[in-house]
Motif scaffolding. Structure first.
Motif, PDB file in Angstrom:
ATOM      1  N   ILE A  32       0.792  -1.083  -0.022  1.00 34.08           N
ATOM      2  CA  ILE A  32      -0.060  -0.141   0.187  1.00 34.08           C
ATOM      3  C   ILE A  32       0.616   1.135   0.029  1.00 34.08           C
ATOM      4  O   ILE A  32       0.706   2.251  -0.705  1.00 34.08           O
ATOM      5  CB  ILE A  32      -0.896  -0.026   1.284  1.00 34.08           C
ATOM      6  CG1 ILE A  32      -1.895  -0.981   1.235  1.00 34.08           C
ATOM      7  CG2 ILE A  32      -1.544   1.377   1.273  1.00 34.08           C
ATOM      8  CD1 ILE A  32      -2.846  -1.339   2.302  1.00 34.08           C
ATOM      9  N   ILE A  33       1.852   1.391   0.774  1.00 37.51           N
ATOM     10  CA  ILE A  33       2.989   2.569   1.037  1.00 37.51           C
ATOM     11  C   ILE A  33       3.305   2.477  -0.368  1.00 37.51           C
ATOM     12  O   ILE A  33       3.767   3.784  -0.966  1.00 37.51           O
ATOM     13  CB  ILE A  33       3.964   2.280   2.046  1.00 37.51           C
ATOM     14  CG1 ILE A  33       3.063   2.427   3.352  1.00 37.51           C
ATOM     15  CG2 ILE A  33       4.864   3.222   1.836  1.00 37.51           C
ATOM     16  CD1 ILE A  33       3.947   1.864   4.541  1.00 37.51           C
ATOM     17  N   ILE A  36       1.037   4.151  -2.934  1.00 41.00           N
ATOM     18  CA  ILE A  36       0.843   5.509  -2.561  1.00 41.00           C
ATOM     19  C   ILE A  36       2.081   6.442  -3.359  1.00 41.00           C
ATOM     20  O   ILE A  36       1.924   7.403  -3.805  1.00 41.00           O
ATOM     21  CB  ILE A  36       0.667   5.674  -1.110  1.00 41.00           C
ATOM     22  CG1 ILE A  36      -0.860   5.117  -0.726  1.00 41.00           C
ATOM     23  CG2 ILE A  36       0.447   7.328  -0.690  1.00 41.00           C
ATOM     24  CD1 ILE A  36      -1.003   5.128   0.941  1.00 41.00           C
ATOM     25  N   ALA A  41       1.769   9.220  -6.194  1.00 40.51           N
ATOM     26  CA  ALA A  41       2.449  10.511  -5.556  1.00 40.51           C
ATOM     27  C   ALA A  41       3.385  10.735  -6.754  1.00 40.51           C
ATOM     28  O   ALA A  41       3.366  11.970  -7.306  1.00 40.51           O
ATOM     29  CB  ALA A  41       2.986  10.627  -4.230  1.00 40.51           C
TER      30      ALA A  41
END
Length: 511
Positions: free
Chosen positions: A10-11, A14, A18
Motif C-alpha cells: 500500500i505504501i 501511494i 504520488a
C-alpha cells in the motif's frame, strides 16, 4: 507477516501514485488545464469520473450540460492528456482554418477496423494523395450525372410512400431515408444499382451495430489500449460485426471491376492525377483507374469505398431526417418552400426535370436546409490532435492537445446565433450571414479538411425534399421536444422520428 507485506504494498502504491501525480503536474498540458475552466481535477484521476458509467443518452447530454454550464470552451484532464472541448469561434477558427492542425485524434483510430486508413482517418502525405485522387469525382460538373440518379431514386421513394399516405399511416423516417441514401451513394459514387445486391439490409443494420461498439469504446477510456480491448472480449464481436460490411463493399468493388473490364469504351487518361471514363462517372471508377496507374492499391480502394459508403449514406440520411422533421413541425416554413417550388415549376413544361441551377435558385429552400443543418448537424462532433501550440485567452495549449470540436454547440453560440434554439431560416439571408464569422457554421467542417462531398449532399437533400413536397404535405407526429439524442458516429435519435404524408389535392408535376 501478511499485514506487513500488505502495508508495504500500500505504501509503495501511494508513493508511486504520488510520483506519477508529481510527473503529471510538470507537464505543459496540466498547467494549461489549471488556467482554463473545467471540472475539479482529482489527483491522478483528473476528470475521468465525470465521463464514467454513462450510456449514450447521458454522454450526449453531458456535453450539452457542460456547454451550458461554462458558456464557453472548457477543458478536461484525463490520463495525463489535456482535452480542449471547443464550443466557440475563438478556439474553433484557429484549429479548423489551420494547415497544421489537420491530424485527427486518437478517437478516429477506433474507426479503422470499419473504414481502414481512408480519407476520413488518414493524415499527412497519404491524406493529400487520396484527396487529390478523389476530388475530381465530386467536381461540380460531375453532379449533373448524379442529379438524374437523385431524381430517379426520389421518385421511387415517393412511390413507396403513396400507400402510407393513402392509409394515413405514421412513417418512421429512419428506415425509409437510410434506404434511399444508401441506394443513391451506391449508384452515384459506386456506379452500381443496389437492386442487384443481396445484403443491403444487413449492411444497414450492421453499420448501426458497429457504430454503437465504436462509440462505447470512445466513452470508455480504459479500453483505448488494443490489448485491453481484446482482453475484455470486445475485439472478436467487433470483427464479426464488421465482416458482412466488408463483404458487401467487396462485392460492389468486384462487380464494378468486372463491368470496367467489359467496357470497351473506357479509357485511362492521366492529367494531373485526374482519371476519366466515357461512361457515367463514379468515384469507384476513379479509384479503379487510379489502381491501373499504380496510384492506389486494392486495399486502398476498399478503405475509400468503406469510408464513402458509410459517410455518404449515414450523414446525408441524418440531414434529411431532421430536415423532414422540421418541415413537419414548421408548417409555415413548409408552405413557403412549397410555394417557391410551385413558382419554379410553373416556368417549365410538365416533362422538364429540374436542373442544378433550378435547385440553386430556390433561395428559401436553401436557407431552410442550412438552418436545419445548423440545428441538427449530421456530424455533431469532430476531434483533432494539435500539431503545435495553440494560444487562447493567454492560455497556451501544447502540442498533442486533443481538441474536441462540438459542432452541435458551436452552432448554438448565442453571440453568433441569437436565441439559438429558435428555428429561423432567415439567419442565412446573405446580408445576415455576411456579418457572421464563417467558422460559426460548419456542418461540413471547414478549412483544409472540409467535407469533400458537401455539394453532393446538399443537392441530394434538396432533390428529395422537393420531390416529397411537390407530392405531399408533411404532417407532424414527433415534435422537436420529444427527440432524445444519443452519442453516435452521426447525429441520431434514440427513439423513432415519425411524420405523416398527405397527398396534395392539386398535385403538380413531380420534380
Amino acid at each position: 507477516m501478511f499485514s506487513s507485506v500488505l502495508s508495504l504494498v500500500i505504501i509503495t502504491l501511494i508513493v508511486l501514485l504520488a510520483v506519477y501525480e508529481w510527473y503529471l503536474r510538470q507537464r505543459d498540458g496540466y498547467r494549461a488545464a489549471l488556467q482554463y475552466p473545467g471540472g475539479p481535477m482529482l489527483p491522478v484521476l483528473g476528470n475521468i469520473l465525470e465521463v464514467l458509467i454513462k450510456d449514450t443518452v447521458q454522454t450526449f447530454n453531458y456535453a450539452r450540460s457542460n456547454a451550458l454550464k461554462y458558456g464557453r470552451s472548457y477543458r478536461q484532464w484525463i490520463f495525463g492528456n489535456v482535452i480542449l472541448n471547443v464550443i466557440r469561434i475563438r478556439e474553433a477558427e484557429p484549429i479548423l482554418s489551420s494547415t497544421k492542425h489537420t491530424r485527427k485524434s486518437i478517437l478516429y483510430r477506433f474507426l479503422e477496423p470499419l473504414m481502414g486508413d481512408g480519407l476520413l482517418c488518414s493524415k499527412g502525405s497519404k491524406w493529400q494523395a487520396r484527396r487529390k485522387i478523389l476530388t475530381p469525382a465530386f467536381h461540380f460538373s460531375i453532379l449533373n450525372d448524379f442529379l438524374q440518379v437523385f431524381q430517379e431514386e426520389a421518385e421511387k421513394l415517393v412511390g413507396l410512400l403513396d400507400s402510407c399516405a393513402d392509409a394515413e399511416e405514421e412513417v418512421v423516417l429512419q428506415s425509409i431515408v437510410t434506404r434511399f441514401t444508401l441506394n443513391t451513394i451506391c449508384e452515384t459514387a459506386m456506379g452500381v444499382k443496389l437492386d442487384t445486391f443481396i445484403g443491403a439490409d444487413k449492411y444497414r443494420s450492421q453499420v448501426y451495430d458497429v457504430g454503437e461498439r465504436i462509440v462505447h469504446r470512445t466513452m470508455t477510456p480504459w479500453l483505448y489500449d488494443d490489448g485491453v480491448y481484446n482482453l475484455f472480449g470486445y475485439q472478436k464481436p467487433l470483427e464479426d460485426a464488421i465482416e458482412p460490411i466488408h463483404d458487401f463493399t467487396r462485392s460492389i468493388i468486384r462487380q464494378k471491376r468486372e463491368e470496367l473490364k467489359q467496357d470497351s469504351t473506357m479509357h485511362i487518361e492521366d492529367s494531373d492525377g485526374i482519371y476519366e471514363s466515357k461512361q457515367r462517372y463514379a468515384m469507384l471508377n476513379t479509384l479503379l483507374m487510379a489502381e491501373e496507374n499504380d496510384v492506389i492499391d486494392e486495399e486502398g480502394i476498399r478503405e475509400e469505398v468503406d469510408t464513402f459508403m458509410f459517410e455518404g449514406h449515414d450523414t446525408t440520411a441524418a440531414g434529411l431526417i431532421f430536415s423532414i422533421l422540421l418541415l413537419a413541425t414548421e408548417q409555415e416554413a413548409q408552405q413557403r418552400v412549397y410555394d417557391e417550388l410551385l413558382k419554379a415549376r410553373s416556368t417549365k413544361s410538365e416533362s422538364e426535370a429540374f436542373t442544378i441551377a433550378d435547385y440553386n435558385n430556390l433561395k428559401y429552400l436553401d436557407r431552410f436546409v442550412k438552418e436545419a443543418l445548423r440545428l441538427y448537424p449530421p456530424v455533431s462532433f469532430i476531434s483533432r490532435n494539435l500539431s503545435g501550440p495553440l494560444e487562447v485567452d493567454s492560455t497556451t495549449f501544447p502540442h498533442g492537445t486533443i481538441a474536441h470540436i462540438h459542432i452541435y454547440d458551436l452552432h448554438r453560440d448565442p453571440e453568433q446565433f441569437p436565441d439559438p434554439e429558435r428555428f429561423d431560416p432567415d439567419r442565412f439571408l446573405p446580408e445576415v450571414a455576411a456579418k457572421r464569422n464563417p467558422y460559426a457554421y460548419v456542418p461540413f467542417s471547414a478549412g483544409p479538411r472540409n467535407c469533400i462531398g458537401q455539394k453532393y449532399a446538399l443537392l441530394e437533400m434538396k432533390t428529395v425534399l422537393c420531390a416529397l413536397l411537390i407530392n405531399y404535405r408533411i404532417l407532424p407526429v414527433t415534435t422537436r421536444q420529444e427527440v432524445i439524442f444519443i452519442a453516435d458516429l452521426v447525429l441520431r435519435a434514440k427513439t423513432p422520428i415519425k411524420v405523416q404524408f398527405a397527398k396534395r389535392k392539386a398535385n403538380a408535376t413531380r420534380s
